[in-house]
Write a protein that holds these residues in place. Structure first.
Motif, PDB file in Angstrom:
ATOM      1  N   HIS A 261      18.398  72.461  17.440  1.00 54.02           N
ATOM      2  CA  HIS A 261      18.622  71.536  18.553  1.00 54.02           C
ATOM      3  C   HIS A 261      19.290  70.236  18.138  1.00 54.02           C
ATOM      4  CE1 HIS A 261      16.032  74.215  20.507  1.00 54.02           C
ATOM      5  NE2 HIS A 261      14.898  73.639  20.246  1.00 54.02           N
TER       6      HIS A 261
ATOM      7  N   TRP B  10      11.154  73.340  27.595  1.00 56.54           N
ATOM      8  CA  TRP B  10      12.205  74.364  27.734  1.00 56.54           C
ATOM      9  C   TRP B  10      11.832  75.456  28.722  1.00 56.54           C
ATOM     10  CZ3 TRP B  10      16.954  74.045  25.499  1.00 56.54           C
ATOM     11  CH2 TRP B  10      17.120  73.049  24.528  1.00 56.54           C
TER      12      TRP B  10
ATOM     13  N   LEU C 126      19.373  78.822  29.151  1.00 56.35           N
ATOM     14  CA  LEU C 126      18.341  77.868  28.732  1.00 56.35           C
ATOM     15  C   LEU C 126      18.463  76.569  29.515  1.00 56.35           C
ATOM     16  CD1 LEU C 126      18.208  78.063  24.834  1.00 56.35           C
ATOM     17  CD2 LEU C 126      16.312  78.451  26.421  1.00 56.35           C
TER      18      LEU C 126
ATOM     19  N   THR D 175      16.549  72.619  29.703  1.00 52.93           N
ATOM     20  CA  THR D 175      15.486  71.734  29.252  1.00 52.93           C
ATOM     21  C   THR D 175      15.267  70.635  30.283  1.00 52.93           C
ATOM     22  OG1 THR D 175      14.688  70.234  27.541  1.00 52.93           O
ATOM     23  CG2 THR D 175      17.053  70.537  27.610  1.00 52.93           C
TER      24      THR D 175
ATOM     25  N   ASP E  31      12.561  67.447  20.107  1.00 51.97           N
ATOM     26  CA  ASP E  31      11.365  67.870  20.839  1.00 51.97           C
ATOM     27  C   ASP E  31      10.193  66.901  20.730  1.00 51.97           C
ATOM     28  OD1 ASP E  31      12.983  70.213  20.042  1.00 51.97           O
ATOM     29  OD2 ASP E  31      11.572  71.222  21.370  1.00 51.97           O
TER      30      ASP E  31
END
Ligand code: HEM
Length: 385
Positions: A153, A275, A294, A296, A373
């Motif tokens: 990420h 996520w 995906l 987020t 994160d």
């Protein structure tokens, strides 16, 4: 702390190949519709070479489950982790914070993360699970590796093989599963009063949880139960350092302690993004999102959406209500929120009694976690003033 909001509350990020949802109502939509925004994102992330072990790692990971299966597992696991269990921890948490503060007597500078914010929640969660808190260096190592596994990420250097680095990091924290499995096996033989013992004997529709589920849930609690609370404690100290009127107000009136914690959760959200993966074509904020992508929900950004929070960059202890998304929202709302709030309240009260004012040191500033994160301090040098 006052970065501008992106102009568009829903954007596709080419580099990560994922949708970024930064607006409050849009994030609410993502978290509130698990049928369209699935939590099972495991197919999109790299696995370790020990594939079976990696699968077992996720067997009890509520964060990756959906629908009825998630509801059923969550019900069982929350029975083993009731408000009563949390409330009963108050005297022990008080004792731990008092001991940690006693150990700092006579010191006018220290690393707040190392001395208080890390040892408190890791000791609480280890004791709750029934594993030796003295192994905390090991837990810290596994937590670091878990964060490193998210390198996909945040690494921007094209020379780094992020998939290989992520796989290597996953392989480094897999021994955590063997460690927890060993402790769980011990509880099968000699049950105690701890959470692992309760999980070993918990039943879903008359069936026991499997060993893989128990160890995996234990791992989730071990990591989720301390890293995030460490960040919350550090962020609260940073907020009080920066917003002096709020610091004076909370010192004068301790009933503001819970508001101080909620505002830190809003302003420096320890888990800034959660996520999901789209299960079908959908639309958010006027943007069309195809299925199988995906997404987020960047709750840390949503928590500063001026459409929801007046004067969002201000640390405001009178903000009421404060519907921040720091603990998530909906089906996956944080199971440990009452524990994190309790630890924060006890710690902040004792710290205010003992140290009055903890200030950051301009020549030795806080060091933040690099991972996307997690948001908060990894090192937080403070001076007692
Ligand atoms: C879920 C944040 C402390 C255990 C979550 C979620 C967030 C979060 C945002 C939702 C994830 C999602 O929707 O995908 C935090 C923060 C904490 C904290 C900011 C501290 C300040 C804790 C503690 C524990 C814990 C102390 C356990 C002792 C869990 C578990 C879940 C969860 C088991 C999964 C729930 C589910 O998927 O049904 N947390 N957490 N958390 N948290 Fe926390």
């Amino acid at each position: 702390m006052n970065g501008p909001l992106p102009a568009d509350p829903v954007e596709f990020d080419e580099r990560m190949g994922a949708w970024f949802v930064t607006g409050y109502p849009e994030a609410q939509q993502v978290l509130g519709d698990p049928g369209t925004f699935s939590s099972d994102i495991s197919p999109y992330f790299p696995h370790a070479d020990r594939d079976q072990a990696a699968e077992d790692l996720n067997a009890g990971n509520l964060l990756l489950m959906d629908g009825a299966f998630h509801r059923q597992r969550r019900k069982v696991l929350s029975q083993a982790f009731t408000p009563r269990v949390v409330a009963d921890l108050e005297p022990r948490i008080t004792e731990i914070v008092t001991e940690l503060a006693d150990g700092l007597a006579g010191r006018d500078e220290f690393d707040f993360v190392e001395e208080i914010a890390y040892p408190l929640p890791v000791t609480v969660i280890a004791e709750l699970l029934g594993i030796p808190a003295t192994d905390r260096k090991l837990f810290a190592y596994w937590a670091d590796k878990l964060m490193e596994s998210k390198i996909v990420h945040y690494e921007t250097d094209p020379g780094v093989d992020v998939q290989a680095a992520a796989r290597a990091a996953v392989a480094e924290y897999l021994p955590m599963m063997d460690y927890l499995a060993e402790h769980a096996a011990g509880r099968r033989r000699r049950p105690g009063e701890d959470l692992l013992s309760r999980l070993v004997h918990a039943e879903v529709d008359g069936e026991r949880l499997t060993d893989a589920e128990i160890t995996s849930f234990g791992a989730l609690l071990l990591i989720a139960g301390h890293v995030t609370t460490t960040l919350l404690l550090g962020s609260t100290i940073m907020c009080l350092d920066r917003y002096r009127d709020a610091a004076a107000a909370v010192r004068r009136d301790r009933s503001l302690v819970p508001a101080a914690l909620e505002e830190s959760l809003r302003l420096i959200s320890p888990v800034p993004g959660v996520w999901r993966a789209t299960t079908r074509d959908t639309e958010i904020g006027g943007r069309a999102l195809p299925g199988g992508q995906l997404v987020t929900a960047l709750v840390g950004a949503a928590n500063r959406d001026p459409r929801r929070f007046a004067d969002p960059a201000t640390y405001d202890l009178t903000r009421d209500p404060n519907p921040h998304l720091g603990f998530g929202r909906g089906a996956h709302f944080c199971l440990g929120a009452p524990l994190a709030r309790l630890e924060g309240r006890i710690a902040l009260n004792i710290l205010l009694d003992r140290f009055g004012d903890l200030r950051t040191i301009p020549d030795d500033p806080p060091v933040f976690h690099p991972a996307l994160d997690m948001c908060g301090a990894r090192h937080l040098p403070v001076r007692v003033s």
